[in-house]
Design an enzyme around this catalytic site. Structure first.
Site, PDB file in Angstrom:
ATOM      1  N   SER A  33      52.561  -0.949 -48.244  1.00  0.00           N
ATOM      2  CA  SER A  33      53.846  -0.738 -47.759  1.00  0.00           C
ATOM      3  C   SER A  33      54.685  -1.616 -48.413  1.00  0.00           C
ATOM      4  CB  SER A  33      53.681  -1.304 -46.286  1.00  0.00           C
ATOM      5  OG  SER A  33      53.210  -2.753 -46.206  1.00  0.00           O
ATOM      6  N   LYS A  78      56.796  -7.594 -44.359  1.00  0.00           N
ATOM      7  CA  LYS A  78      57.745  -6.538 -44.283  1.00  0.00           C
ATOM      8  C   LYS A  78      59.046  -7.279 -44.513  1.00  0.00           C
ATOM      9  CE  LYS A  78      55.027  -3.653 -42.584  1.00  0.00           C
ATOM     10  NZ  LYS A  78      54.346  -2.667 -43.627  1.00  0.00           N
TER      11      LYS A  78
END
Length: 140
Positions: A33, A78
């Site tokens: 990700s 993230k």
């Protein structure tokens, strides 16, 4: 007398290590990700911080929210897109309430660098700020 100096040095070293462990932690990246910035298996040095020290663009490590914790790594890496008080980016994150004009005080908007393979605010909405472990300082 030399054993006393050695003992003091070891005590100082142990104290320094204890302080560093409270301030920093190493986390292994799982998944894709955050590619191309981070790759699966990379290790990152994370500085433990309060929410006030997180800014847009920072890579943060946050505890995986339930119910997605079964069989998943405990931490997500993230990028912070919006922090408390920032305008809500509803154009990029339609799941976020359009009635909110600003990100609430205890929430974050997060996005993976590889959005097609990322569980982030596009799917989860806001992330709870009290789940933030810290900010990525560097890869190891």
């Amino acid at each position: 007398m030399m054993w006393l100096a050695g003992g003091l040095a070891l005590t100082a070293l142990a104290g320094t290590v204890a302080v560093l462990r409270r301030c920093y932690i190493v986390v292994r990246v799982h998944g894709t990700s955050m590619t191309p910035t981070l790759r699966d298996g990379d290790r990152v040095l994370v500085r433990r911080v309060q929410l006030a020290r997180v800014g847009p663009g920072d890579m943060v490590v946050i505890k995986m929210p339930p119910p997605h914790t079964h069989g998943a790594p405990p931490w997500l890496v993230k990028r912070a897109v919006a922090v408390p008080g920032d305008p809500v980016p509803t154009d990029r994150f339609p799941i976020l309430p359009a009635t909110d004009r600003a990100v609430p005080p205890d929430r974050l908007v997060l996005l993976g660098d590889n959005p097609t393979a990322s569980y982030d605010s596009r799917l989860n909405g806001y992330f709870a700020a009290d789940k933030v472990l810290g900010v990525v300082v560097r890869t190891l």
